[in-house]
Design a protein around this motif. Structure first.
Motif, PDB file in Angstrom:
ATOM      1  N   GLY A 124     -12.273  -2.133  -0.958  1.00 25.40           N
ATOM      2  CA  GLY A 124     -12.906  -2.578   0.276  1.00 25.40           C
ATOM      3  C   GLY A 124     -14.240  -3.227  -0.024  1.00 25.40           C
ATOM      4  O   GLY A 124     -14.606  -3.419  -1.191  1.00 25.40           O
ATOM      5  N   THR A 169      -7.717   1.696  -2.645  1.00 27.91           N
ATOM      6  CA  THR A 169      -7.692   0.394  -1.971  1.00 27.91           C
ATOM      7  C   THR A 169      -9.090  -0.190  -1.992  1.00 27.91           C
ATOM      8  O   THR A 169     -10.032   0.440  -1.499  1.00 27.91           O
ATOM      9  CB  THR A 169      -7.215   0.537  -0.507  1.00 27.91           C
ATOM     10  OG1 THR A 169      -5.943   1.196  -0.493  1.00 27.91           O
ATOM     11  CG2 THR A 169      -7.095  -0.827   0.157  1.00 27.91           C
ATOM     12  N   PRO A 195      -9.169   1.294   5.374  1.00 26.41           N
ATOM     13  CA  PRO A 195      -8.807   0.337   4.317  1.00 26.41           C
ATOM     14  C   PRO A 195      -8.270  -0.950   4.917  1.00 26.41           C
ATOM     15  O   PRO A 195      -7.628  -0.935   5.976  1.00 26.41           O
ATOM     16  CB  PRO A 195      -7.712   1.066   3.532  1.00 26.41           C
ATOM     17  CG  PRO A 195      -7.863   2.507   3.892  1.00 26.41           C
ATOM     18  CD  PRO A 195      -8.403   2.537   5.278  1.00 26.41           C
ATOM     19  N   PHE A 213     -11.406   2.792  -1.252  1.00 28.39           N
ATOM     20  CA  PHE A 213     -10.898   3.887  -0.445  1.00 28.39           C
ATOM     21  C   PHE A 213      -9.970   4.721  -1.329  1.00 28.39           C
ATOM     22  O   PHE A 213      -9.169   4.174  -2.086  1.00 28.39           O
ATOM     23  CB  PHE A 213     -10.136   3.360   0.769  1.00 28.39           C
ATOM     24  CG  PHE A 213     -11.007   2.649   1.765  1.00 28.39           C
ATOM     25  CD1 PHE A 213     -11.609   3.341   2.802  1.00 28.39           C
ATOM     26  CD2 PHE A 213     -11.235   1.278   1.650  1.00 28.39           C
ATOM     27  CE1 PHE A 213     -12.414   2.684   3.717  1.00 28.39           C
ATOM     28  CE2 PHE A 213     -12.040   0.611   2.558  1.00 28.39           C
ATOM     29  CZ  PHE A 213     -12.638   1.316   3.604  1.00 28.39           C
ATOM     30  N   ASN A 262       0.831  -1.205   0.000  1.00 26.81           N
ATOM     31  CA  ASN A 262       0.000   0.000   0.000  1.00 26.81           C
ATOM     32  C   ASN A 262       0.866   1.256   0.000  1.00 26.81           C
ATOM     33  O   ASN A 262       0.461   2.306   0.476  1.00 26.81           O
ATOM     34  CB  ASN A 262      -0.952   0.010   1.193  1.00 26.81           C
ATOM     35  CG  ASN A 262      -0.216  -0.145   2.513  1.00 26.81           C
ATOM     36  OD1 ASN A 262       1.009  -0.310   2.554  1.00 26.81           O
ATOM     37  ND2 ASN A 262      -0.959  -0.079   3.617  1.00 26.81           N
TER      38      ASN A 262
END
Length: 204
Positions: free
Chosen positions: A158, A156, A187, A163, A146
């Motif tokens: 989810g 990201t 996240p 996110f 990340n």
């Protein structure tokens, strides 16, 4: 933290495609490659990594530095014109970090003019690796699944969407008009990766 639903993300991408050339991972004859897209439906959302890294879009294997033409017997040099704003969407943090290393080489004195011109027109939107594959080793060399190095925006996935983390001013500008919502959720953290020692690699 802000989040965008899959439906809103598709609308945002469609809007970007009207203003930018958007490159994203697509499936080409069984392989994932970064190619221009004209619809979010073309994106291979389940890809893990591309066969050819997306840095080829900024630092191609071959390029025309100039053309030479004679006008009335006088040679005229013309540099190629790179004038299309481009969004590379969906690259992994490791690939963005590789591009940051190219920047360190080609954007410092003496600046590589063709690279700098091309790089200035590119915005990088990355995807976090939420379930990295076993061969990955980015954490052993200073990266992270990340990581944000080199990116303008990090997304990201989810349970309820993506996110969204703007990293640079260019990234914030790109997100203008996106249907983002505030959320108290966080996240998902990527799982730990195997660690190996890098001691002695430079000497070897």
């Amino acid at each position: 933290m802000e989040i965008i639903s899959k439906e809103s993300l598709n609308r945002w991408l469609t809007d970007l495609m009207a203003r930018y050339q958007v490159m994203a991972p697509v499936l080409v004859e069984g392989y994932h490659l970064f190619r221009p897209i004209s619809s979010p439906d073309e994106i291979a959302w389940d890809y893990y990594n591309s066969v050819v890294p997306p840095k080829e879009l900024i630092f191609p294997l071959t390029e025309s530095l100039f053309t030479l033409e004679y006008q009335n017997g006088v040679p005229q040099f013309q540099e190629p014109v790179i004038d299309r704003d481009t969004v590379i969407f969906g690259l992994r943090p490791c690939d963005a970090r590789a591009i940051a290393m190219l920047d360190a080489s080609f954007l410092n004195d003496p600046v590589d003019t063709p690279y700098a011109r091309r790089r200035s027109l590119v915005t990088l939107v990355g995807w976090t690796c939420v379930s990295p594959e076993a061969p990955c080793f980015c954490t052993s060399i200073g990266g992270a699944p990340n990581g944000t190095e080199g990116l303008d925006v990090l997304m990201t996935e989810g349970a309820d969407g993506f996110f969204v983390q703007p990293v640079t001013e260019k990234g914030k500008a790109l997100l203008t008009g996106a249907e983002l919502k505030q959320t108290d959720a966080t996240p998902p953290e990527p799982p730990p990766l195997p660690v190996f020692s890098t001691e002695g690699i430079t000497e070897k």
